[in-house]
Structure formats: C-alpha cells, structure tokens
Design an enzyme around this catalytic site. Structure first.
Site, PDB file in Angstrom:
ATOM      1  N   LYS A 163      51.858  15.346  22.118  1.00 41.52           N
ATOM      2  CA  LYS A 163      51.092  14.863  23.625  1.00 41.52           C
ATOM      3  C   LYS A 163      51.115  13.396  23.217  1.00 41.52           C
ATOM      4  O   LYS A 163      51.085  12.507  22.461  1.00 41.52           O
ATOM      5  CB  LYS A 163      50.061  15.232  23.709  1.00 41.52           C
ATOM      6  CG  LYS A 163      50.043  16.774  24.330  1.00 41.52           C
ATOM      7  CD  LYS A 163      50.200  17.259  25.324  1.00 41.52           C
ATOM      8  CE  LYS A 163      50.445  18.726  26.272  1.00 41.52           C
ATOM      9  NZ  LYS A 163      51.250  19.975  25.281  1.00 41.52           N
ATOM     10  N   SER A 184      55.794  20.244  28.394  1.00 40.10           N
ATOM     11  CA  SER A 184      54.654  19.906  29.144  1.00 40.10           C
ATOM     12  C   SER A 184      54.767  18.044  28.987  1.00 40.10           C
ATOM     13  O   SER A 184      54.252  17.385  29.316  1.00 40.10           O
ATOM     14  CB  SER A 184      53.877  19.535  28.011  1.00 40.10           C
ATOM     15  OG  SER A 184      53.622  19.550  26.882  1.00 40.10           O
TER      16      SER A 184
END
Length: 202
Positions: free
Chosen positions: A160, A123
């Site tokens: 993230k 990701s």
C-alpha cells in the site's frame, strides 16, 4: 556426527547445490527427477528420514519447505528470489516462501532490490501494480509519506501507499474499491518490511 546412507547423502548434496545455485531448495518432484525416483512420494520418504536424523528441517504443506540447519545459502548475485504467499508470523525471506528465482540483477533497481514479491489482488491497480505482478522490494524498516511499502500488520502482509501523522498510519490503496487501512501505533503494531522499487510483469 549424522550417519547417512549413500542415497541420503546424495539427496542432501543435491539440496545443498540448489541452495547454493538458486538460493532456495528443490521441490519433491525435482528431487525425484534428479535422483531417478518414480514419484515425488519416494523423495518424500527419504526427506522424512533425513529430517528424523536431524540433517534437514521440513515445513509441512510447503513445496520448497526444506532447510538445512546452520547452512547459509549464497544465491546468485544476478538473480532475486520470488516470494509467494507469506505465512503468518514467518519472516518474508523464510525458505518456505521462495517459489523460484528470477534472473535479474538487483542493482537494476534503485535502491537495489532484495527480493521480488508476487502481488495478490488489484488494490494498487491505478499505479500499475496488478494481480500476479512481481514487485521489486528494497528491504528497510523506514518509510516516508507517499512511498509504496510492503507492510505487515499482525499476521497480514500488504502492499500500500504509506501515510503517517503522529502515531496514526494510513495504508492507502490505489483503487477506489478498497478502503484505507488505519493503524494507531499506540494500540497496534505495524512493521515496514520494505519499499517498492519496481514492477515486473510476465
């Protein structure tokens, strides 16, 4: 006072040495090799006996899930623990999460790193954080917009990019295949576990 057999005392001493030298406990296989057992199963039986006597505590299903109550490990200051998958609800630096130790000085990073987190998934690939990489993490509860964070949402830990507006937080992937994670702090708890301060690729 806990009464141990000579063999149990020997195993307990080896566990303590591993904790002091490496910052994490040995595996069953390492105990078997050190003590001359024919198989890790023999080590497991001795560990169960130590647990019954209260000398150690064991975490089921974890290869290094051994801790000594009240014993504080003093890891080498020139190394960092490598954290694998994080169990639901458990602190990131819990002993059962530590896979190994990496010989790198924490002060190599700025701010200094407290641990290395093994990355799972792609990701964050567009900023060069790939599956299997070791993410150097500085432990903090604070984050600014744009920083790459290790965050815990419920029982999940994720890496993230952080963005916040009021009570709304977005955890943004660096890969167009992954949608942002949106959290309203009024309804859901989000905990910042640390900041990314570097990446190691093996």
């Amino acid at each position: 006072m806990i009464k141990l057999t000579p063999r149990q005392a020997e195993i307990l001493g080896f566990i303590k040495r591993c904790l002091e030298d490496n910052g994490f406990p040995p595996t069953r296989a390492e105990i078997a090799q050190e003590l001359g057992f024919k198989s890790p199963n023999a080590a497991e039986e001795h560990l169960k006996a130590l647990a019954r006597k209260g000398a150690i505590e064991m975490t089921p299903g974890a290869s290094r899930g051994i801790r000594i109550p009240g014993f504080e490990a003093r890891p080498d200051e020139s190394s960092l623990p490598v954290i694998g998958r994080v169990a639901a609800g458990a602190p990131i630096l819990a002993q059962q999460h530590i896979e190994e130790s990496c010989n790198i000085n924490p002060s190599f990073f700025h701010p200094s790193a407290n641990y290395l987190l093994r990355v799972h998934g792609m990701s964050m690939k567009d900023v060069g954080i790939l599956d299997g990489d070791l993410l150097a993490v500085h432990t903090t509860r604070e984050a600014r917009n744009g920083q790459i964070v290790v965050a815990r949402i419920g029982d999940e830990v994720t890496v993230k990019r952080f963005k916040r507006e009021g009570s709304k937080v977005w955890l943004l992937a660096e890969n167009p295949d992954f949608a942002p994670i949106e959290v309203d702090l009024k309804d859901q708890e989000l905990v910042i576990e640390g900041l990314s301060v570097g990446v190691i690729r093996r």
